[in-house]
Motif scaffolding. Structure first.
Motif, PDB file in Angstrom:
ATOM      1  N   TYR A 276       0.837  -1.196   0.000  1.00 37.23           N
ATOM      2  CA  TYR A 276       0.000   0.000   0.000  1.00 37.23           C
ATOM      3  C   TYR A 276       0.880   1.257   0.000  1.00 37.23           C
ATOM      4  N   PHE A 277       0.340   2.281  -0.648  1.00 39.92           N
ATOM      5  CA  PHE A 277       0.888   3.628  -0.526  1.00 39.92           C
ATOM      6  C   PHE A 277      -0.055   4.456   0.341  1.00 39.92           C
ATOM      7  N   ILE A 278       0.522   5.323   1.145  1.00 37.75           N
ATOM      8  CA  ILE A 278      -0.279   6.158   2.049  1.00 37.75           C
ATOM      9  C   ILE A 278      -0.017   7.614   1.697  1.00 37.75           C
ATOM     10  N   GLU A 279      -1.083   8.419   1.671  1.00 39.26           N
ATOM     11  CA  GLU A 279      -0.969   9.857   1.419  1.00 39.26           C
ATOM     12  C   GLU A 279      -1.692  10.622   2.519  1.00 39.26           C
ATOM     13  N   ARG A 280      -1.266  11.826   2.705  1.00 40.15           N
ATOM     14  CA  ARG A 280      -1.961  12.716   3.650  1.00 40.15           C
ATOM     15  C   ARG A 280      -2.018  14.111   3.057  1.00 40.15           C
ATOM     16  N   LYS A 281      -2.926  14.919   3.601  1.00 39.93           N
ATOM     17  CA  LYS A 281      -3.018  16.326   3.223  1.00 39.93           C
ATOM     18  C   LYS A 281      -3.629  17.101   4.371  1.00 39.93           C
ATOM     19  N   LYS A 282      -3.374  18.392   4.365  1.00 45.26           N
ATOM     20  CA  LYS A 282      -4.061  19.257   5.313  1.00 45.26           C
ATOM     21  C   LYS A 282      -5.521  19.377   4.897  1.00 45.26           C
ATOM     22  N   LYS A 283      -6.392  19.476   5.864  1.00 42.85           N
ATOM     23  CA  LYS A 283      -7.821  19.478   5.570  1.00 42.85           C
ATOM     24  C   LYS A 283      -8.202  20.611   4.621  1.00 42.85           C
ATOM     25  N   GLN A 284      -7.585  21.785   4.795  1.00 39.99           N
ATOM     26  CA  GLN A 284      -7.950  22.937   3.987  1.00 39.99           C
ATOM     27  C   GLN A 284      -7.243  22.953   2.631  1.00 39.99           C
ATOM     28  N   SER A 285      -6.368  21.961   2.389  1.00 38.47           N
ATOM     29  CA  SER A 285      -5.609  21.930   1.148  1.00 38.47           C
ATOM     30  C   SER A 285      -6.168  20.856   0.220  1.00 38.47           C
ATOM     31  N   SER A 286      -5.811  20.960  -1.058  1.00 42.05           N
ATOM     32  CA  SER A 286      -6.205  19.928  -2.025  1.00 42.05           C
ATOM     33  C   SER A 286      -4.989  19.128  -2.493  1.00 42.05           C
ATOM     34  N   ARG A 287      -3.822  19.397  -1.937  1.00 40.84           N
ATOM     35  CA  ARG A 287      -2.586  18.749  -2.377  1.00 40.84           C
ATOM     36  C   ARG A 287      -2.256  17.581  -1.447  1.00 40.84           C
ATOM     37  N   TRP A 288      -2.306  16.356  -2.017  1.00 38.99           N
ATOM     38  CA  TRP A 288      -1.957  15.157  -1.259  1.00 38.99           C
ATOM     39  C   TRP A 288      -0.464  14.907  -1.349  1.00 38.99           C
ATOM     40  N   MET A 289       0.117  14.394  -0.270  1.00 36.59           N
ATOM     41  CA  MET A 289       1.554  14.125  -0.230  1.00 36.59           C
ATOM     42  C   MET A 289       1.788  12.643   0.080  1.00 36.59           C
ATOM     43  N   ARG A 290       2.603  11.968  -0.767  1.00 41.03           N
ATOM     44  CA  ARG A 290       2.937  10.560  -0.563  1.00 41.03           C
ATOM     45  C   ARG A 290       3.840  10.431   0.656  1.00 41.03           C
ATOM     46  N   LEU A 291       3.522   9.497   1.563  1.00 39.97           N
ATOM     47  CA  LEU A 291       4.271   9.337   2.799  1.00 39.97           C
ATOM     48  C   LEU A 291       5.285   8.206   2.741  1.00 39.97           C
ATOM     49  N   ASN A 292       5.075   7.221   1.869  1.00 43.31           N
ATOM     50  CA  ASN A 292       6.029   6.102   1.790  1.00 43.31           C
ATOM     51  C   ASN A 292       6.348   5.821   0.330  1.00 43.31           C
ATOM     52  N   PHE A 293       7.623   5.606   0.073  1.00 43.13           N
ATOM     53  CA  PHE A 293       8.047   5.271  -1.282  1.00 43.13           C
ATOM     54  C   PHE A 293       8.321   3.773  -1.418  1.00 43.13           C
ATOM     55  N   ASP A 294       8.536   3.101  -0.296  1.00 45.41           N
ATOM     56  CA  ASP A 294       8.566   1.639  -0.273  1.00 45.41           C
ATOM     57  C   ASP A 294       7.192   1.160   0.158  1.00 45.41           C
ATOM     58  N   LEU A 295       6.704   0.121  -0.508  1.00 47.99           N
ATOM     59  CA  LEU A 295       5.353  -0.350  -0.210  1.00 47.99           C
ATOM     60  C   LEU A 295       5.219  -0.769   1.251  1.00 47.99           C
ATOM     61  N   CYS A 296       4.104  -0.392   1.841  1.00 46.83           N
ATOM     62  CA  CYS A 296       3.777  -0.834   3.202  1.00 46.83           C
ATOM     63  C   CYS A 296       3.089  -2.194   3.091  1.00 46.83           C
ATOM     64  N   LYS A 297       3.672  -3.230   3.717  1.00 49.44           N
ATOM     65  CA  LYS A 297       3.139  -4.590   3.588  1.00 49.44           C
ATOM     66  C   LYS A 297       1.997  -4.856   4.557  1.00 49.44           C
ATOM     67  N   GLU A 298       1.891  -4.060   5.614  1.00 48.26           N
ATOM     68  CA  GLU A 298       0.859  -4.266   6.630  1.00 48.26           C
ATOM     69  C   GLU A 298      -0.353  -3.376   6.346  1.00 48.26           C
ATOM     70  N   THR A 299      -1.393  -3.570   7.158  1.00 43.50           N
ATOM     71  CA  THR A 299      -2.582  -2.715   7.042  1.00 43.50           C
ATOM     72  C   THR A 299      -2.626  -1.711   8.201  1.00 43.50           C
ATOM     73  N   THR A 300      -1.459  -1.303   8.661  1.00 44.37           N
ATOM     74  CA  THR A 300      -1.345  -0.266   9.675  1.00 44.37           C
ATOM     75  C   THR A 300      -0.112   0.564   9.363  1.00 44.37           C
ATOM     76  N   PHE A 301      -0.130   1.836   9.723  1.00 48.89           N
ATOM     77  CA  PHE A 301       0.968   2.731   9.367  1.00 48.89           C
ATOM     78  C   PHE A 301       0.984   3.874  10.369  1.00 48.89           C
ATOM     79  N   GLU A 302       2.183   4.479  10.565  1.00 51.11           N
ATOM     80  CA  GLU A 302       2.333   5.592  11.495  1.00 51.11           C
ATOM     81  C   GLU A 302       2.899   6.815  10.763  1.00 51.11           C
ATOM     82  N   PRO A 303       2.049   7.701  10.257  1.00 52.97           N
ATOM     83  CA  PRO A 303       2.546   8.951   9.656  1.00 52.97           C
ATOM     84  C   PRO A 303       3.212   9.821  10.721  1.00 52.97           C
ATOM     85  N   LYS A 304       4.283  10.529  10.322  1.00 58.91           N
ATOM     86  CA  LYS A 304       5.012  11.393  11.246  1.00 58.91           C
ATOM     87  C   LYS A 304       5.257  12.754  10.605  1.00 58.91           C
ATOM     88  N   LYS A 305       5.918  13.624  11.373  1.00 57.06           N
ATOM     89  CA  LYS A 305       6.329  14.952  10.922  1.00 57.06           C
ATOM     90  C   LYS A 305       5.151  15.807  10.477  1.00 57.06           C
TER      91      LYS A 305
END
Length: 621
Positions: A276-305
Motif C-alpha cells: 500500500y501507498f499512504i498519502e496525507r493532506k491538510k484538511k484545507q488543502s487539495s494537495r496530497w503528499m505521498r508518505l512512503n516510497f517503499d510499499l507498506c506490507k501491513e494494514t497499519t501505518f504511522e505517519p510522522k512529521k
C-alpha cells in the motif's frame, strides 16, 4: 551688473560710428532682463525676453514587443534639452529597482529591467514645453510552457477501465497559447465526443468519458503563441481497478504523529496485493503528499512529521502487479495534539490548621492544544508504602491511584488551589497535572509530606529606606505611605500618632495581609508627628516608627531696620519670622527698589544671617 566683454565672454559690443550694438551669443532664458547703456549725455534702457525655439521631435517613441524577463528601453529625442514626464496608462511612472528614467541632453529614456506581464500598457512621454505627447505601446510575451509535475514517472497516466479520465495539464504563456491534442498524428477536437479536448486560460484538459482498452497509448499536446511553441507526450495506461471500500481509521494521535489502519481491498483486480501507498493532506488543502516510497506490507501505518494543531486527512492506495488502485475515501479529519509538559515549581503557599494552599508555575511547553486547567490530588501519609522523591522532587510518592483524592478538575487555569477540610496535624502528599484537549501531562509531585498545622511566623516590619528618615511633604500635597510587613497567621495592626489614637476622619489607614497604608488626601501641619506601628502575631510583637513633617512657606521677616546709611551703602538688620512654616529657616532673599519706579530687584539670595550691608546704591535717590 556691468557687462564686461572679453575673449571668453558671450557678450560682444559692436561700434559703428555713433551706433553701439550689444550682441549676446547663445542666448538662453536666463538672459531675459532689462539692459541699459549710459553715456555722458544720458541713459537708454530696453527689456529683453528670450523664448525657447519651437520644439521638434527628432526621434519618436516606437511600439515594442519584448519577451518576459528581457530588458525594455523606450527612447525618444527632441530638438532641445528640456525635461519631461513619463506616464503609464495615464498614471505617473514610479522609478524603482527595475525601472529607471534617464535624461541626457536631448535624449530621454525609460529602461525596464526584467520585463513582467504587468509592465504591458501604453507609455507616454510629455516634454515640459510641448503639448503634443509621444506615445508607444509595450507588449510583453512569454513562450508557452507545459507543466507535467503531477504525472507519474515517464509522464505516465493510469486510468481505470470504465472510468472517466479528466487529465488537466497546467500551461503558461503570454498571450495565452493555443493547445492542440493529438494521438497517432490525428488531432483530438474540442466538442462533445467521448474523447475530446477542453481549453482554459491556464490549462488544457484531455477528457475521456468512459475509458476503453484501446485508449491506451501516447497522447501529444502542442502549445503555440507568437512567442514560440512547446510540445509534450503523455503515456496513458489502462488497468482494472482494485477496490478499496472503506476509509482508513485513525486510532491514536500524538504531537506530530498518528496511528492508522485499514481493511484490505474487497477485490484485488485478479492479482495479489503487493502493498500500500499512504498519502496525507491538510484538511484545507487539495494537495496530497505521498508518505512512503517503499510499499507498506501491513494494514497499519504511522505517519510522522505533522504540524501540531493542524487538521489532516489520510488515504491509501492498494498496489498489485497491474498497477495502483484508486485512492480510498479520506479518513475523518484529525488534529495532532500534544499534552503539555508538567507544571513547574510546585510549592506550599500557606498552611492553616485545616487547609493547605498550593501554588505552581504553568508548564514550560503548552503546545497548540492550549491549557484547559489542572488536576490536583492529595493523599495522607501512611495510606500505603510511599517512596520519597529524589533530590529534585521530580518523582515523588509512588502510591496507588485509589489512595489519591481528586481535588479539582475545572476549566480554571489559575495556578493556585486550596485543599480544605483537612484534619489538624495530618501529613499529606500533593501532586498536580496540567490538562488540555490531548489529555493530562506528566505528574508534578511535591517533594515531601506537608504537615497540616498553621505555623506561627513572628511579625517583621520592613520600613522602606526613604521612610527611615523624616518624611517631608508640603501643605496640600497627598501622603500615601505603604509599609510592608510579614507574619502568620494574619497579624493585628495598631497605629498611633504621638502616642494617641489616630483620628480616622482625617487620616485613612488601609490594611492587607502583607502591607498597611497611611493615606492623607490633603496634608495639613497638624498631620506632622511621630507615627507608631505595632504588628502583633500571638505573643510576638514588632514595632516601628515614622516621622512625618508637613511644611509650608515661612512668614515674613520681622523688625526690618535701617541701622546706618553712608555713601552708596546701607546697613540693615531684622529678626526671623514668627512663622517658620514648620521647618528650619534656610536663608533670606534681600531686594531693593528705586522709590520712583518701585521695581524690585534681588541683590542677595540664600543669605543666612539677620544683618547685611547693601552696596552700589545711587547717591541722591
Amino acid at each position: 551688473e556691468e557687462i564686461v566683454p572679453g575673449p571668453k565672454s558671450r557678450y560682444r559690443i559692436k561700434v559703428e560710428g555713433k551706433k553701439h550694438t550689444l550682441i549676446i551669443e547663445g542666448a538662453t532664458k536666463a538672459d531675459s532682463a532689462e539692459y541699459s547703456v549710459m553715456t555722458t549725455g544720458g541713459q537708454s534702457s530696453a527689456k529683453l525676453s528670450v523664448d525657447l525655439r519651437p520644439l521638434k521631435i527628432t526621434t519618436p517613441l516606437t511600439d515594442q514587443t519584448v519577451k518576459l524577463g528581457k530588458e525594455v528601453c523606450l527612447k525618444c529625442e527632441i530638438s532641445e534639452n528640456v525635461p519631461g514626464k513619463w506616464t503609464k496608462n495615464g498614471l505617473p511612472v514610479q522609478e524603482g529597482e527595475r525601472l529607471k528614467v534617464v535624461h541626457k541632453g536631448r535624449i530621454h529614456k525609460l529602461v525596464i529591467a526584467n520585463a513582467l506581464i504587468e509592465d504591458e500598457g501604453e507609455y507616454v512621454f510629455t516634454p515640459d514645453a510641448i503639448t503634443v505627447p509621444l506615445v508607444c505601446q509595450i507588449h510583453v510575451i512569454d513562450p508557452p510552457k507545459i507543466i507535467l509535475d503531477g504525472l507519474e514517472a515517464d509522464n505516465t497516466v493510469t486510468v481505470i477501465a470504465g472510468s472517466k479520465l479528466r487529465l488537466e495539464i497546467p500551461v503558461t504563456g503570454e498571450p495565452p497559447p493555443k493547445a492542440i491534442w493529438s494521438r497517432a498524428d490525428k488531432a483530438i477536437m474540442e466538442g462533445s465526443g467521448r474523447i475530446r479536448a477542453e481549453s482554459y486560460p491556464d490549462s488544457s484538459t484531455l477528457v475521456i468519458d468512459v475509458a476503453e482498452r484501446d485508449d491506451s497509448g501516447v497522447y501529444n499536446i502542442n502549445l503555440k503563441n507568437e512567442a514560440g511553441e512547446a510540445h509534450a507526450s503523455i503515456k496513458l495506461r489502462l488497468w482494472i481497478s482494485l477496490i478499496l471500500r472503506l476509509a482508513p481509521n485513525v486510532t491514536e494521535v500524538g504531537d506530530d504523529w498518528c496511528i492508522m489502519n485499514w481493511e484490505p481491498p474487497v477485490y484485488d483486480g485478479g492479482s495479489p496485493i503487493l502493498g500500500y501507498f499512504i498519502e496525507r493532506k491538510k484538511k484545507q488543502s487539495s494537495r496530497w503528499m505521498r508518505l512512503n516510497f517503499d510499499l507498506c506490507k501491513e494494514t497499519t501505518f504511522e505517519p510522522k512529521k505533522m504540524i501540531e494543531g493542524v487538521a489532516y486527512e489520510v488515504r491509501i492506495f492498494a498496489v498489485n502487479a497491474i498497477g495502483i488502485s484508486k485512492p480510498s475515501m479520506p479518513s475523518k479529519p484529525f488534529v495532532p495534539l500534544a499534552v503539555t509538559s508538567p507544571p513547574t515549581l510546585l510549592a506550599v503557599d500557606s498552611v492553616t490548621d485545616s487547609s493547605v494552599t498550593m501554588k505552581w508555575r504553568p508548564p514550560d511547553q503548552i503546545g497548540a492544544a492550549g491549557l484547559s486547567g489542572y488536576v490536583l490530588e492529595y493523599c495522607f501519609e501512611g495510606s500505603t508504602s510511599a517512596k520519597q522523591s529524589n533530590e529534585n522532587g521530580e518523582a515523588a510518592n509512588d502510591l496507588p491511584a485509589e489512595d489519591w483524592s481528586l481535588q479539582t478538575q475545572t476549566g480554571s487555569t489559575r495556578p493556585k488551589f486550596t485543599i480544605t477540610g483537612l484534619p489538624t496535624d495530618a501529613k499529606i502528599f500533593v501532586r498536580v497535572k496540567a490538562i488540555n484537549a490531548a489529555g493530562a501531562s506528566e505528574t508534578k509531585y511535591y517533594s515531601q509530606p506537608i504537615l497540616v498545622k498553621e505555623i506561627i511566623e513572628p511579625p517583621k516590619i520592613r520600613i522602606p529606606r526613604h521612610l527611615k528618615q523624616t518624611y517631608i511633604r508640603r501643605v496640600g500635597e497627598a501622603v500615601n505611605l505603604v509599609i510592608p510587613f510579614q507574619g502568620k497567621p494574619r497579624p493585628e495592626l495598631t497605629w498611633k500618632k504621638d502616642g494617641a489614637e489616630i483620628d480616622k476622619n482625617q487620616i485613612n489607614i488601609r490594611n492587607s495581609e502583607t502591607d498597611t497604608i497611611i493615606f492623607i488626601r490633603k496634608a495639613e501641619r497638624s498631620h506632622s508627628g511621630k507615627y507608631d506601628l505595632e504588628v502583633k502575631v500571638d505573643k510576638y510583637v514588632e514595632n516601628a516608627s515614622i516621622d512625618i513633617q508637613i511644611v509650608d512657606r515661612p512668614g515674613p521677616p520681622q523688625a526690618v531696620t535701617i541701622e546706618d546709611v553712608w555713601g552708596e551703602n546701607v546697613a540693615l538688620t531684622w529678626t526671623p519670622p514668627k512663622d517658620d512654616g514648620n521647618a528650619a529657616i534656610t536663608g533670606y532673599t534681600i531686594q531693593k527698589a528705586d522709590k520712583k519706579s518701585m521695581e524690585w530687584f534681588a541683590v542677595i539670595e540664600h543669605y543666612h544671617r539677620t544683618n547685611a550691608t547693601i552696596t552700589e546704591l545711587v547717591i541722591g535717590n
